[in-house]
Design a protein around this motif. Sequence first.
Motif, PDB file in Angstrom:
ATOM      1  N   CYS A 102     -22.373 -76.495  15.140  1.00 39.48           N
ATOM      2  CA  CYS A 102     -22.186 -77.428  14.224  1.00 39.48           C
ATOM      3  C   CYS A 102     -23.240 -78.251  13.801  1.00 39.48           C
ATOM      4  CB  CYS A 102     -21.085 -78.394  14.744  1.00 39.48           C
ATOM      5  SG  CYS A 102     -19.321 -77.451  14.713  1.00 39.48           S
ATOM      6  N   ASN A 103     -24.204 -78.510  14.647  1.00 37.62           N
ATOM      7  CA  ASN A 103     -25.473 -79.210  13.966  1.00 37.62           C
ATOM      8  C   ASN A 103     -25.908 -78.534  13.013  1.00 37.62           C
ATOM      9  OD1 ASN A 103     -25.239 -81.403  15.853  1.00 37.62           O
ATOM     10  ND2 ASN A 103     -26.406 -80.089  17.537  1.00 37.62           N
ATOM     11  N   GLY A 104     -25.727 -77.138  13.121  1.00 35.18           N
ATOM     12  CA  GLY A 104     -26.361 -76.358  11.944  1.00 35.18           C
ATOM     13  C   GLY A 104     -25.582 -76.457  10.675  1.00 35.18           C
ATOM     14  N   SER A 107     -24.494 -83.592  14.637  1.00 34.87           N
ATOM     15  CA  SER A 107     -24.269 -83.618  13.221  1.00 34.87           C
ATOM     16  C   SER A 107     -22.741 -82.953  12.980  1.00 34.87           C
ATOM     17  CB  SER A 107     -25.013 -82.784  12.358  1.00 34.87           C
ATOM     18  OG  SER A 107     -24.859 -83.235  11.065  1.00 34.87           O
ATOM     19  N   ALA A 108     -22.023 -83.015  11.816  1.00 41.73           N
ATOM     20  CA  ALA A 108     -20.716 -82.499  11.773  1.00 41.73           C
ATOM     21  C   ALA A 108     -20.543 -81.841  10.396  1.00 41.73           C
ATOM     22  CB  ALA A 108     -19.799 -83.388  12.080  1.00 41.73           C
ATOM     23  N   TRP A 109     -19.775 -80.951  10.413  1.00 40.27           N
ATOM     24  CA  TRP A 109     -19.514 -80.133   9.149  1.00 40.27           C
ATOM     25  C   TRP A 109     -18.001 -80.509   8.612  1.00 40.27           C
ATOM     26  CZ3 TRP A 109     -20.434 -78.124   4.868  1.00 40.27           C
ATOM     27  CH2 TRP A 109     -19.543 -76.869   4.186  1.00 40.27           C
ATOM     28  N   THR A 110     -17.797 -81.275   7.618  1.00 40.04           N
ATOM     29  CA  THR A 110     -16.490 -81.828   7.299  1.00 40.04           C
ATOM     30  C   THR A 110     -16.185 -81.367   5.832  1.00 40.04           C
ATOM     31  OG1 THR A 110     -17.229 -83.703   8.290  1.00 40.04           O
ATOM     32  CG2 THR A 110     -15.193 -83.745   6.694  1.00 40.04           C
ATOM     33  N   ALA A 111     -15.393 -80.032   6.011  1.00 37.77           N
ATOM     34  CA  ALA A 111     -15.168 -79.331   4.693  1.00 37.77           C
ATOM     35  C   ALA A 111     -13.396 -79.104   4.556  1.00 37.77           C
ATOM     36  CB  ALA A 111     -15.539 -77.934   4.435  1.00 37.77           C
TER      37      ALA A 111
END
Length: 448
Positions: A97-99, A131-135
């Motif tokens: 999720c950093n990526g 970091s995070a992915w927020t979709a």
Amino acid sequence: MAIDFTMSAEQRKIQKMARDFSEGVLAPVIPAADKEPDPMLAYQKTKSAYVAAYKAGIAMAMLPSAYGGGGLSCLDFVIAAEEICAVDPGFACTVLCNGLGLMPVSWYGSEEQKKRFIGAATSDPTGEYLSAWTAGEPPGGTGGTANFDSPLPPAGIGLTAVRDGDHYILNGRKKWSSSPGWDGFGTNTQCVIVRTNSKVGGTEGLSAMVVERGTPGITWQFLNKEGHRTTSNALVTFENARVPVDNLLPGAEGNGDFVINRNFAWSGPVAAIAAVGVARAAYEDALKFAKSNTAGSLTPIIRFQNVGYILGDVAAKIESARYFSWRAADYLDKHEQHAELLGAMCKINVTEAMFECVFKCMQVVGVNSLSTEHKFGKYLREASVLPIYDGGNMGMQRRRVHGVIAHPDFDPRAPMDDSFVKFEKSMESIGTVADYDKTAPRLMQAAE
């Protein structure tokens, strides 16, 4: 012949480093973390391993070296990921999720944004940076993510971002954000898909921006999950959250749909290799069990044809799945990290095949696979996650494949020939009710 499945000396070094970390540092913390009933505490129990991974260069290995990242190719990253996933795919998801949170910055961000956001991520002296992915968004009504590409307003992504001077005002909710941070107050950054134009629906009017920790008006709630308990996901609420205009990724303005599809295509072979790692671990444990248990007969059960045939088939499927994962990762490396077709095909095929392999291993072990003294219950939980997350196979992934192959210009030999397959907006909404309503009259008219 140029085709060679032999790892280079450097790749073997990467594999060994990842294996040593996974077996020596990660494995000891996983049992307690996986059994912890509180999702926040479960996540926090992996923090020491994460810091070790960060300092070893694993946690940011996928990010460009020009901004302090490890600069690993997609293929090299997949090789390392298998070793981590064989021990725990949940922890590997934290790293992935950093990526997902920062690769969009490298693709669509300005030079200043790359230095600011990726540079900060790769230079944290504490080693705790996330970091995070927020979709994704909560189900219900017209919101959600699986049908975000329906072109009818207000369907699809519902988190709005309204311009107010030099800020955007964000309102709405997100679900399955990849982390609420170690303390529940957010990750250092998150890449958020927002609707910057509310007059249109679906793929139109979407953008991507980086939201930083400490932004007022954002609250996080840990989600309790059956699988991947060692990583975290959250329900995120935005209430008049003010985000600087400078945090909007310029290359993604109006093209947040491309960010979603490219991100999930980039992570496709990583999710696939995660399934390989889980199935590999289940296979090795089942084989060990079969060689040491008689089930009341005069010989270990590995001597029986049924057991041998099942485990032989499982071993073959794991091998083929690994090579498909490598192939998709190699394709990403050759085509500027675009693999909207092949990445989806790989993720669908491998994660579903590996789930079956885990279940077959449990059948070999029999009722003993239910005992907590073995790990098969965890393997099954983890394997069940992989086909339904990361743009679920029955949601975005299959629709992306469908949209590409249905296009009039699609060359079915392109994957075989290693040719670039372009992904266009017209490929996104295929199969939706709105798409049918829009195209059916034209098709009927043409038929007449």
